[in-house]
Design an enzyme around this catalytic site. Structure first.
Site, PDB file in Angstrom:
ATOM      1  N   ASN A  40       0.825  -1.209   0.000  1.00 54.03           N
ATOM      2  CA  ASN A  40       0.000   0.000   0.000  1.00 54.03           C
ATOM      3  C   ASN A  40       0.860   1.260   0.000  1.00 54.03           C
ATOM      4  OD1 ASN A  40      -2.310  -1.549   0.054  1.00 54.03           O
ATOM      5  ND2 ASN A  40      -2.741  -1.217   2.211  1.00 54.03           N
ATOM      6  N   ARG A 400      -5.985   1.410 -13.137  1.00 49.21           N
ATOM      7  CA  ARG A 400      -4.599   1.588 -12.698  1.00 49.21           C
ATOM      8  C   ARG A 400      -3.929   0.260 -12.355  1.00 49.21           C
ATOM      9  NH1 ARG A 400      -4.692   5.193  -7.976  1.00 49.21           N
ATOM     10  NH2 ARG A 400      -4.936   6.885  -9.472  1.00 49.21           N
ATOM     11  N   HIS A 430     -16.173   2.582 -14.312  1.00 50.75           N
ATOM     12  CA  HIS A 430     -15.955   1.829 -13.084  1.00 50.75           C
ATOM     13  C   HIS A 430     -17.189   1.031 -12.689  1.00 50.75           C
ATOM     14  CE1 HIS A 430     -15.003   1.549  -8.612  1.00 50.75           C
ATOM     15  NE2 HIS A 430     -13.892   1.139  -9.167  1.00 50.75           N
TER      16      HIS A 430
END
Length: 693
Positions: A40, A400, A430
């Site tokens: 992350n 991404r 999306h």
């Protein structure tokens, strides 16, 4: 009133780290979560750090990004990184050793182990390493994003009489970061131990063999993180797919944003590297261990110790789908909800497989955002094309870090005759929807699937999400209208059930919030409970603040970044925010509004973020079936509001306080696993409303 977004993202990673600290989490799972935090942080730097670095490089003192804001952010990350390596070195490694799992350092290796390591270096590692001595003919080499490298300082002149004291050794990604030693080199008193040698320690022990005749005086491993968010002007490119492919070639060599080195790296070498990458001193991270903790996730798969993992979870077949019967026939009777991963993604695959095999099905339309490189769902779409069905795939090429996979799927589908479109220019698609059109007698009937999560079999086992299957004529007609809008680029259609971003989803959510606030001001029941992954949209946050000030009770369950300061005296007294971190990644988006006698419940693909509301194609849809509404309220809202084991509460200053964690209590996820496990009642409603006792 509003918290800093980047600090909110880091606060989420601190909560994930706190999960890795917990002693009641199995040991290998703690390592897994430590690696997740590292991954992350990598993505945070790849996507969010570039403006901060640029501000520091230019000495900016005004604006959103300044040298001071960069240093404050860096200090927060440095603190988290220090905690990571402290946990790894002082807690996890000793605990692994007690269980007979050891990553053996060079200093601790026996003569037999050193011989094996040397043989492995000569056979498997040395042939792939290319040491590059720096001089005018050999400038500093291109170093790929997040790759392992070594910098070496050498004594004595090189060949040809040249004086080059610095060399770089690039380590290929193909090499595993951990090598397991054979049983023959295990200690006699512990023959069953699982012994490993890290790749970095193997190379470090044999650096001088790469530079025969020269003395290595200083060295350090290092890793540079680069800005990796692809930015394309879609209005200026003729072929988005080609432009993205070209951009992917350069992603690994973008602007440097972070430099990691060994803790013992000399100032001479670290300053040299900072200068090469044009980074300020605060971008340097000295680490007490491997520079890429995320790659240590390999250890979880390399040791066979089920006792050190969560018990395996086998998702149940969706209880609302009767096996052996046509799913489309069942949908003609009622809508169906699948709660993943407690119920299996196989239910959705069975729906699509039935559509592919049914000769009366004429067309299949689907959005593709993240499916993974090995996808049974995509294989079914391919088979549908081969069987002569009309297949339309809306492929989001700009997902991404999944761009290349999606480009490959787009090309594969196009090559066999599927209609592939790439959505709307300037927006990411999306929304998650699948629509099947079937001939039934003299009419056509549609069957649809909408979801809060992606069509990805792997994440369907790891993320909590809701899948919604329906043959409702109004809902499926809306879905067909959205598909046609995405393909034709015409004006968005009039929708009866769906809310569509970027056109009216935000506006409708604002209207719902305002209606609750007005009900509160009249003294009527007024309640909002919203579950999402992130809350950063200022318009929605301002509306929530106003509704709370009018007297509405608002509970927000936000897994990740939340910029709305809760419990701020005189401002957000009626707003509570909690975050739940557990075995599965919380991913459902559920919005509940109560304004007087009017109650609404929506599921959505969208978080309450500006990008989701205004720069993406997103969907939200109402749940009107009373049984399904109550199931969602019970399982996705009430259970999480009452979670005292895996929850953190947001304070007014942006910090989070952990829940009490009673010894005998169950977290929401554990309770749902019990409910959906063998003998559990499944989706039976309890009759509770959000926030009820």
């Amino acid at each position: 009133m509003f918290l800093d977004r980047d600090h909110s993202i880091l606060a989420f990673n601190e909560r994930v780290f706190d999960w890795a600290v917990r002693s009641d989490v199995p040991l290998l799972e703690r390592l897994r979560y430590l690696c997740i935090v590292s991954a992350n942080l990598d993505e945070f730097f790849e996507v969010r750090a570039a403006p901060h670095i640029t501000a520091a490089q230019q000495g900016q003192t005004q604006g959103l990004y300044t040298t001071r804001s960069f240093e404050a952010l860096s200090a927060k990350v440095q603190h988290l990184v220090a905690r990571q390596y402290s946990l790894y070195n002082e807690v996890l490694l000793p605990a692994f050793a007690r269980h007979g799992i050891r990553i053996v350092t060079h200093a601790d290796r026996s003569p037999a182990q050193k011989r094996w390591v040397h043989e492995s270096f000569i056979r498997e590692v040395r042939p792939l390493l290319i040491p590059v001595g720096l001089d005018p003919a050999h400038p500093f080499p291109q170093v790929a994003n997040k790759s392992l490298n070594f910098i070496v300082r050498l004594k004595a002149q090189a060949a040809f009489g040249r004086k080059n004291e610095i060399a770089i050794v690039k380590v290929p990604r193909a090499l595993p970061r951990l090598l397991r030693m054979p049983a023959k080199v295990a200690p006699e008193d512990a023959p069953e131990e699982a012994l490993f040698a890290s790749l970095s320690s193997i190379i470090r022990a044999h650096l001088e063999e790469l530079f025969p005749g020269r003395e290595v005086t200083e060295f350090s491993q290092f890793r540079v993180t680069r800005h990796s968010d692809l930015a394309l002007d879609e209005e200026d490119v003729r072929n988005l797919r080609t432009a993205l492919r070209q951009g992917l070639q350069h992603r690994h060599y973008g602007q440097a944003v972070r430099l990691e080195v060994s803790a013992a790296c000399s100032p001479f070498l670290s300053d040299f590297l900072l200068a090469q990458f044009d980074l300020p001193a605060a971008a340097l991270y000295r680490v007490h261990g491997p520079v890429n903790l995320a790659r240590l996730a390999q250890l979880v798969d390399l040791v066979n110790r089920p006792a050190l993992l969560f018990p395996a979870w086998d998702s149940a077949w969706p209880r609302q789908l009767r096996p052996g019967r046509s799913i489309m026939a069942q949908l003609r009777q009622r809508d169906v909800l699948i709660h993943q991963p407690f119920e299996s993604f196989d239910g959705l695959l069975a729906f699509l497989r039935e559509a592919v095999n049914d000769p009366q099905v004429l067309a299949i339309k689907q959005t593709i955002y993240r499916t993974g490189s090995d996808s049974a769902l995509m294989a079914l779409l391919t088979e549908a094309v081969r069987r002569g069905k009309e297949v339309m795939a809306v492929v989001e090429l700009k997902a991404r870090f999944d761009e290349e996979v999606n480009i490959n799927w787009a090309e594969a589908l196009e090559s066999i005759g599927a209609q592939v479109v790439y959505g709307v220019v300037g927006l990411k698609t999306h929304a998650k929807m699948l629509l099947v059109t079937r001939r039934e007698g003299r009419q056509l009937r549609r069957y649809g699937h909408l979801a809060t999560g992606n069509y990805n079999m792997r994440t369907a086992r790891l993320y909590t999400d809701l899948s919604y299957l329906s043959a409702d004529e109004a809902l499926t007609a809306d879905m067909d209208g959205v598909f046609n809008h995405l393909a034709s680029q015409n004006r968005p259609p009039h929708l009866r059930r769906l809310m569509l971003a970027p056109f009216h989803l935000q506006r409708r959510m604002l209207e719902k919030i305002e209606r609750v606030g007005l009900a509160a001001s009249r003294g009527e029941p007024a309640r909002i409970v919203a579950k999402m992954n992130a809350l950063t949209d200022e318009a929605l946050m301002r509306a929530l603040i106003l509704a709370g000030q009018r007297g509405a009770r608002i509970d927000l369950i936000v897994r990740g970044a939340c910029m709305l300061a809760a419990q701020l005296p005189g401002v957000t007294d009626n707003i509570r925010v909690r975050s739940v971190i557990g075995r599965f990644l919380e991913h459902t988006r559920v919005f509940y509004f109560c304004a007087g006698s009017e109650e609404d419940l929506y599921l959505s693909s969208a978080d309450w973020m500006n990008r989701n509301m205004l720069r993406r194609v997103e969907l939200a849809w109402p749940v009107t079936d009373p049984g399904l509404r109550q199931q969602i309220i019970d399982e996705c809202l009430v259970a999480y509001l009452h979670d005292d084991r895996d929850a953190w509460t947001l304070n007014a200053d942006g910090s989070y306080a952990a829940a009490p964690r009673p010894v005998d209590g169950l977290g929401a996820q554990a309770a749902l696993m019990l409910r959906y496990g063998p003998g559990g009642p499944g989706g039976a409603g309890s009759g509770h409303r959000p926030g009820a006792p």
